[in-house]
Design an enzyme around this catalytic site. Structure first.
Site, short mmCIF file in Angstrom:
data_model
loop_
_atom_site.label_atom_id
_atom_site.label_comp_id
_atom_site.label_asym_id
_atom_site.label_seq_id
_atom_site.Cartn_x
_atom_site.Cartn_y
_atom_site.Cartn_z
N LYS A 1 -77.89 31.04 -36.07
CA LYS A 1 -76.56 30.79 -36.26
C LYS A 1 -75.57 29.83 -35.22
O LYS A 1 -76.05 29.73 -34.22
CB LYS A 1 -75.85 31.79 -36.23
CG LYS A 1 -74.64 32.57 -36.73
CD LYS A 1 -74.48 33.02 -38.25
CE LYS A 1 -73.24 32.93 -39.01
NZ LYS A 1 -73.19 33.77 -39.95
P1 NAD Z 1 -63.17 32.72 -44.65
O1 NAD Z 1 -63.35 32.22 -43.20
O2 NAD Z 1 -63.85 31.90 -46.24
O3 NAD Z 1 -62.31 33.76 -44.59
C1 NAD Z 1 -62.15 34.86 -43.82
C2 NAD Z 1 -61.29 35.92 -44.29
O4 NAD Z 1 -61.19 36.79 -43.35
C3 NAD Z 1 -59.85 34.97 -44.13
O5 NAD Z 1 -58.46 35.86 -45.78
C4 NAD Z 1 -59.30 35.85 -43.10
O6 NAD Z 1 -57.25 36.06 -43.08
C5 NAD Z 1 -59.28 37.41 -42.88
N1 NAD Z 1 -59.53 37.79 -41.72
C6 NAD Z 1 -59.28 37.59 -40.22
N2 NAD Z 1 -59.46 38.03 -39.41
C7 NAD Z 1 -58.53 38.86 -40.33
C8 NAD Z 1 -58.65 40.54 -39.66
N3 NAD Z 1 -58.22 41.17 -38.58
N4 NAD Z 1 -58.12 41.57 -40.28
C9 NAD Z 1 -58.34 41.15 -42.05
N5 NAD Z 1 -58.67 40.12 -42.41
C10 NAD Z 1 -58.64 39.24 -41.56
O7 NAD Z 1 -64.97 33.45 -44.67
P2 NAD Z 1 -65.72 34.21 -44.73
O8 NAD Z 1 -67.11 32.88 -45.43
O9 NAD Z 1 -65.00 34.43 -46.51
O10 NAD Z 1 -66.69 35.18 -44.38
C11 NAD Z 1 -66.63 36.52 -44.11
C12 NAD Z 1 -67.22 37.57 -43.69
O11 NAD Z 1 -68.09 37.45 -44.94
C13 NAD Z 1 -68.05 37.10 -42.50
O12 NAD Z 1 -67.99 38.15 -42.11
C14 NAD Z 1 -69.03 36.51 -42.61
O13 NAD Z 1 -69.86 36.25 -41.76
C15 NAD Z 1 -69.19 36.85 -43.90
N6 NAD Z 1 -70.39 36.34 -44.78
C16 NAD Z 1 -69.42 34.69 -45.35
C17 NAD Z 1 -70.85 33.83 -46.41
C18 NAD Z 1 -70.48 32.86 -46.95
O14 NAD Z 1 -71.09 32.15 -47.78
N7 NAD Z 1 -68.92 32.58 -46.68
C19 NAD Z 1 -71.56 34.15 -46.45
C20 NAD Z 1 -72.65 35.55 -45.56
C21 NAD Z 1 -71.80 36.52 -45.00
#
Ligand code: NAD
Length: 424
Positions: free
Chosen positions: A115
């Site tokens: 990561k």
């Molecule tokens: P992203 O940046 O696309 O979106 C993040 C979202 O979380 C946004 O809508 C933001 O407004 C919201 N957010 C931020 N702080 C917040 C808070 N304090 N309270 C509520 N909402 C909040 O990120 P993502 O890729 O969607 O990732 C989100 C989660 O999913 C993370 O934990 C990430 O590790 C996990 N994840 C993502 C992927 C992927 O393929 N994108 C894969 C596995 C896991």
């Protein structure tokens, strides 16, 4: 250290890395993990800390701190996203790298766990500043990444455009195009069809399986915290499949409607306004309230440690599908289990992203691209099989789904580590 410390209070103060280590310790005991392998898996293989000087639009230079952590590479090259966020810490990146090792093993793809992260506030940076940051960060970590070594991907606040800059920077350094160095790229530079929605789609597939397992009727109500790549696409895909999205939120707040939100309009609103707040098709609720909203399926899809011992007793859902990494504290896990709520752990529920990242890497190495239907079909088979493996282990060991998933995953990483042995 005091031995009279209240256990629950002590647990609440765990940082995310301690939480990840605690989860490993717990499963090590349950599966009788060899003590030396346990010790080996408790720490990352390699940590790289870099200073990233960036020329800002003002002409000044700012120096950002960034990390790439490789937890275990016994099963293959490192794999894991890069996070841009002001709250990034080395401990967080270490935890996320460890979780990547388990996730890749659970879905049985030939990668280890890694990561990356940069402490920065991408929302306050211009596109040019983000490009400068990304190119210099890529250059700094280029000594440990590569298609056979460690393959980054998107995570919180990193986008396909950022992946394209990573690919270009690495390729320029080597003098030819190397698309397999990073996944989550735009289609035009070697991305895979279906990658953008893969995390959400994988989440949908395992929720479908859990719904059948629990005998829940179709049309279930879903609440989603976070409306980025994982959350927004989850809202779209769940709605398309007949679920009713009743509450969503992003970093600025949430919106809810017991009769269901119009997801198409909501997505358009988010696109125009940059937030779900103010959407006319529902009432305003807080980010915290989303977690406790009346629903059958809760999808935390934002950041870590949001389900705690304080709110776990009030969660109404029957299924919690962890699209986010690490949203549930260990003590909250036990409360949810005691309340018969099925938690689909992060290493299962959000593994669709890394699975299609694996497909993207395979397509880049083969230089042969697949149709989206083939991507989704292969993803479905992997997610269904991983759900079954998790459930079977949970039942056999009489533990919750998280421990079932860890038993499968840690067992596989331990086996590979043991078989390869220790290079002198
Ligand atoms: P992203 O940046 O696309 O979106 C993040 C979202 O979380 C946004 O809508 C933001 O407004 C919201 N957010 C931020 N702080 C917040 C808070 N304090 N309270 C509520 N909402 C909040 O990120 P993502 O890729 O969607 O990732 C989100 C989660 O999913 C993370 O934990 C990430 O590790 C996990 N994840 C993502 C992927 C992927 O393929 N994108 C894969 C596995 C896991």
């Amino acid at each position: 250290m005091s031995t009279t410390v209240d256990r629950s209070a002590a647990q609440s103060t765990l940082n995310v890395w301690q939480m990840a280590q605690r989860q490993l310790d717990n499963i090590a005991q349950i599966i009788g993990l060899d003590a030396s392998i346990h010790q080996y898996l408790r720490e990352p293989k390699r940590i790289l800390t870099v200073s990233v000087p960036v020329r800002m639009d003002s002409g000044e230079h700012r120096v950002f701190e960034g990390y790439r952590v490789q937890h275990n590479m016994s099963r293959g090259p490192g794999k894991g996203g890069i996070r841009y966020h002001p709250d990034v810490t080395l401990d967080e990146v270490k935890a996320l790298a460890m979780w990547m090792s388990w996730k890749c093993a659970l879905v049985n793809i030939p990668f280890g766990g890694a990561k990356g992260g940069v402490i920065c506030d991408p929302k306050s940076m211009s596109l040019q500043e983000l490009e400068n940051l990304t190119r210099r960060f890529t250059s700094e970590i280029s000594i440990v990444i590569g298609p056979e070594k460690d393959i980054p991907a998107p995570d919180v606040y990193t986008t396909p455009q950022i992946m394209a800059w990573i690919m270009d920077t690495f390729s320029m350094q080597h003098g030819y195009s190397i698309p397999g160095v990073v996944t989550g790229k735009p289609i035009a530079v070697g991305g895979s069809l279906g990658r953008d929605k893969a995390t959400a789609r994988g989440c949908l597939y395992v929720v479908d399986e859990a719904m059948k397992e629990l005998g829940l009727a179709p049309g279930a109500r879903v609440a989603i915290q976070g409306f980025g790549n994982a959350g927004l696409h989850a809202a779209e895909l769940f709605a398309e499949t007949g679920y009713k999205i009743v509450a969503v939120s992003d970093s600025r707040g949430g919106v809810a409607n017991t009769n269901g939100l119009d997801v198409r309009k909501l997505v358009a609103w988010k696109g125009e306004q940059g937030t779900v707040v103010g959407f006319g098709g529902g009432e305003k609720i807080s980010n915290k309230d989303v977690l406790e909203y009346e629903c059958e399926v809760l999808v935390p899809a934002a950041l870590e440690k949001v389900i705690t011992q304080e709110n776990a007793p009030r969660i109404k859902a029957k299924i919690v599908a962890e699209a986010a990494n690490g949203p549930t504290l260990p003590e909250a896990d036990d409360i949810l289990h005691d309340r018969n709520i099925m938690v689909l752990p992060d290493i299962l529920a959000n593994a669709g992203g890394v699975t299609v990242s694996y497909f993207e890497w395979v397509q880049n190495l083969q230089e042969l691209f697949w149709e989206e239907q083939a991507v989704n079909e292969r993803l479905r088979r992997i997610m269904e099989r991983s759900f079954r493996d998790t459930l079977d282990h949970a039942r056999r060991l009489k533990v919750n789904m998280r421990r079932g998933a860890y038993a499968v995953a840690v067992g596989r990483v331990a086996q590979a580590t043991q078989l390869r042995g220790v290079y002198p």
